[in-house]
Design a protein around this motif. Structure first.
Motif, PDB file in Angstrom:
ATOM      1  N   THR A 272      25.694  26.257  31.081  1.00  0.00           N
ATOM      2  CA  THR A 272      26.551  25.065  31.066  1.00  0.00           C
ATOM      3  C   THR A 272      25.862  23.925  30.343  1.00  0.00           C
ATOM      4  N   GLU A 273      26.638  23.212  29.531  1.00  0.00           N
ATOM      5  CA  GLU A 273      26.195  21.936  28.963  1.00  0.00           C
ATOM      6  C   GLU A 273      26.756  20.839  29.860  1.00  0.00           C
ATOM      7  N   TYR A 274      25.919  19.882  30.219  1.00  0.00           N
ATOM      8  CA  TYR A 274      26.376  18.811  31.098  1.00  0.00           C
ATOM      9  C   TYR A 274      25.539  17.559  30.871  1.00  0.00           C
ATOM     10  N   LEU A 275      26.015  16.449  31.381  1.00  0.00           N
ATOM     11  CA  LEU A 275      25.249  15.217  31.420  1.00  0.00           C
ATOM     12  C   LEU A 275      24.823  14.991  32.863  1.00  0.00           C
ATOM     13  N   PHE A 276      23.697  14.332  33.061  1.00  0.00           N
ATOM     14  CA  PHE A 276      23.291  14.014  34.425  1.00  0.00           C
ATOM     15  C   PHE A 276      22.685  12.618  34.485  1.00  0.00           C
TER      16      PHE A 276
ATOM     17  N   GLU B 141      26.682  13.037  40.396  1.00  0.00           N
ATOM     18  CA  GLU B 141      25.396  13.197  39.718  1.00  0.00           C
ATOM     19  C   GLU B 141      25.508  13.874  38.360  1.00  0.00           C
ATOM     20  N   VAL B 142      26.483  14.775  38.189  1.00  0.00           N
ATOM     21  CA  VAL B 142      26.583  15.537  36.942  1.00  0.00           C
ATOM     22  C   VAL B 142      27.969  15.414  36.332  1.00  0.00           C
ATOM     23  N   LEU B 143      28.009  15.547  35.012  1.00  0.00           N
ATOM     24  CA  LEU B 143      29.258  15.552  34.251  1.00  0.00           C
ATOM     25  C   LEU B 143      29.328  16.862  33.482  1.00  0.00           C
ATOM     26  N   PRO B 144      29.949  17.902  34.037  1.00  0.00           N
ATOM     27  CA  PRO B 144      30.043  19.191  33.324  1.00  0.00           C
ATOM     28  C   PRO B 144      30.921  19.049  32.083  1.00  0.00           C
ATOM     29  N   ILE B 145      30.501  19.676  30.995  1.00  0.00           N
ATOM     30  CA  ILE B 145      31.258  19.552  29.746  1.00  0.00           C
ATOM     31  C   ILE B 145      31.778  20.904  29.268  1.00  0.00           C
ATOM     32  N   THR B 146      30.879  21.842  29.026  1.00  0.00           N
ATOM     33  CA  THR B 146      31.331  23.140  28.524  1.00  0.00           C
ATOM     34  C   THR B 146      30.381  24.233  28.987  1.00  0.00           C
ATOM     35  N   HIS B 147      30.935  25.410  29.233  1.00  0.00           N
ATOM     36  CA  HIS B 147      30.092  26.554  29.542  1.00  0.00           C
ATOM     37  C   HIS B 147      29.596  27.161  28.232  1.00  0.00           C
ATOM     38  N   SER B 148      28.426  27.724  28.289  1.00  0.00           N
ATOM     39  CA  SER B 148      27.737  28.194  27.090  1.00  0.00           C
ATOM     40  C   SER B 148      28.344  29.492  26.563  1.00  0.00           C
TER      41      SER B 148
END
Length: 556
Positions: free
Chosen positions: A308-312, A508-515
């Motif tokens: 997963t790509e995410y922001l934290f 805490e996290v902002l999920p964006i896209t799965h790899s």
């Protein structure tokens, strides 16, 4: 992994379908285009490889095998390496008690010939193979296994050290409270290693497949001797541009290693890489390929992987260490826009494994709700309603994707009285800079080191060496502990789903896209290569097949 990543690694970078492979912790780029379908790893049936394990290998066909990968400085120290690209190589240079099945990723006995688990599930007794040797001919014993693990635990900033906190005494040893004699790793004799766990840990065998827990030869300073190997291959040449591996004839299973030499070439020239594949001078391209230039389209392998790509958020600065402020921001995020370029959009942190369910993802956007939540959060901390707040986004100086994300978030959060500022660092320093960087939000990508949600949730456990955010929550840690102790897979998943929900609800996290993974490899010609959840393809299983009816490509 950063694998980065196993660990700490990452999603792929798409740009007009020129795809750059990133490992567990690299940042990612991605643009929509007409791509071959992405396979779901939970339902993959690789028919091209069915039955190949029972087919004899023609040794006369075996030759140098050339792999093209992205240009990257490789860290080949098993205790500090964290990128997926490094793990792919280290899995073939070193081996531990278990190794990955190339297709299912189930743990296979490796240096350990067998093992047994006590009735209370806390004591694992391993029996090593009789014929295990390092590449220099020295015998591998249980003493070397224990010494390698102690060296890992003693290594400053070793990303995966805390994964052994499930072993009795490890957490206290890492904290400097006890000595190594208090660690529950004991040697009975040359071939017997006993590991005592804090509590039953169902995923322990899967964990030990990871390269960080491999056996290595230590030098006089107790550090890894990078000229001696325990795996199927050893390094013959490392010029920076090319890494040449040759078969390790001392390896315990050398008779079943068929490729005599593997040459790994680094190149970001996707057009040239593709033509190298077309003319047969490259046998496998990992990521760095222009699929439009490939003559054999059936060689393209694109699949979803457990990443997963995410922001934290970093929990260093006020008020962003407060969940109410974070959730106010998340309510204003235009999720569809933020995830627009993702091929496999992520609303949760963890890719939905079969049987893992009950997690409500982040999908709703409401500026009105966000404003009310921000008003309440300011009142709670006594922050004036008209005071402009600053939030700093730390990004890679080369990442257009992260710059685009920053612009989306900047526009979304301005109406809340929040000004988003950008700080940059060079791309090759980005991940390593995060722990000491006084920014408030970062970009991350992660590929799990084994197919269990704990491989992601460990990144947010207090005192974990894999936790870059320093976020802590005692309820979260308790749920992880109870999940680890459960011997019922359904209950294990249920508790981990509750932990993930708590993490998401904390903002805490902002999920964006799965790899996803992209490779070019002709499975009519290459055996032992399988699509799998972790995008790990152990070199020891590779071999060339006899191609009976395939015309040569027309290369101009």
């Amino acid at each position: 992994m950063k694998r980065i990543p196993l660990k700490f690694f990452f999603s792929l970078l798409f740009s007009s379908f020129l795809i750059l492979p990133l490992s567990a912790q690299e940042n990612t780029e991605s643009n929509e285009s007409e791509n071959p379908p992405v396979e779901n790893f939970d339902s993959i049936i690789d028919l091209e490889n069915e039955g190949e394990k029972n087919s004899p290998v023609n040794e006369a066909l075996q030759r140098n095998f050339t792999i093209i990968t992205a240009e990257q400085n490789l860290n080949l120290d098993i205790h500090t390496a964290s990128y997926a690209s490094e793990a792919q190589i280290l899995d073939s240079l070193y081996e531990g008690l278990f190794s990955y099945d190339p297709k299912s990723l189930d743990p296979l006995p490796a240096i350990a010939e067998s093992y047994k688990i006590s009735r209370d599930k806390k004591r694992w007794t391993f029996t090593l193979r009789e014929n295990t040797k390092f590449s220099n001919g020295e015998k591998i014993t249980a003493y070397e296994v224990r010494a390698a693990w102690i060296s890992l635990l003693s290594t400053v900033n070793a990303p995966y050290a805390s994964m052994l906190d499930c072993v009795k005494g490890v957490a206290d040893f890492r904290a400097g409270k006890t000595s190594e004699k208090d660690i529950g790793i004991t040697v009975r004799n040359d071939r017997t290693l006993v590991v005592t766990l804090v509590s039953p840990t169902a995923h322990f065998a899967k964990l030990l497949c990871h390269h960080a827990f491999s056996v290595c030869k230590l030098d006089s300073n107790g550090k890894t001797d990078t000229s001696v190997f325990s795996g199927a291959y050893k390094i013959s040449e490392n010029s920076g541009k090319d890494l040449v591996l040759i078969k390790n004839k001392q390896y315990w299973d050398a008779k079943n290693v068929h490729i005599p030499q593997i040459t790994i070439t680094k190149s970001n020239d996707v057009k040239e890489n593709s033509w190298s594949f077309n003319d047969g001078s490259a046998d496998w391209i990992s990521g760095m390929v222009d699929t439009g230039a490939l003559l054999n389209k059936t060689a393209i392998r694109i699949s979803a992987i457990f990443g997963t790509e995410y922001l934290f958020f970093s929990c260093k600065n006020k008020p962003w260490d407060d969940a109410d402020f974070r959730n106010a921001l998340l309510s204003a995020v235009p999720w569809d826009l933020l995830r627009k370029t993702g091929l496999v959009k992520a609303t949760t942190l963890i890719y939905p494994l079969a049987g893992y369910q009950g997690v409500e993802g982040l999908t709703e956007t409401s500026l009105e709700d966000a404003k009310e939540m921000m008003t309440d959060a300011r009142k709670k901390l006594g922050i004036p309603q008209d005071e402009r707040l600053t939030l700093t986004f730390g990004i890679s100086s080369m990442s257009e994707r992260q710059k685009s994300q920053a612009e989306i978030l900047k526009n979304a959060w301005e109406p809340l009285g929040v000004d988003l500022k950008i700080q940059t660092t060079p791309e090759d320093r980005y991940i390593d800079s995060i722990p000491g960087w006084n920014a408030d939000i970062f970009s991350y990508s992660w590929i799990g080191d084994f197919a269990d949600p704990i491989a992601f949730l460990e990144l947010f456990r207090a005192n974990s060496t894999l936790n870059p955010s320093k976020w802590q929550n005692s309820k979260f840690d308790e749920l992880l502990q109870r999940a680890n102790e459960s011997t019922d897979n359904g209950e294990h998943y249920k508790l981990l789903a509750q932990a993930e929900q708590l993490l998401l609800d904390s903002g805490e996290v902002l999920p964006i896209t799965h790899s996803i993974s992209l490779h070019a490899v002709n499975l009519n010609q290459v055996g032992g290569w399988y699509v799998n959840a972790l995008d790990i393809h152990p070199f020891k299983y590779l071999y060339f097949k006899e191609v009976k009816s395939e015309s040569a490509p027309n290369v101009i």
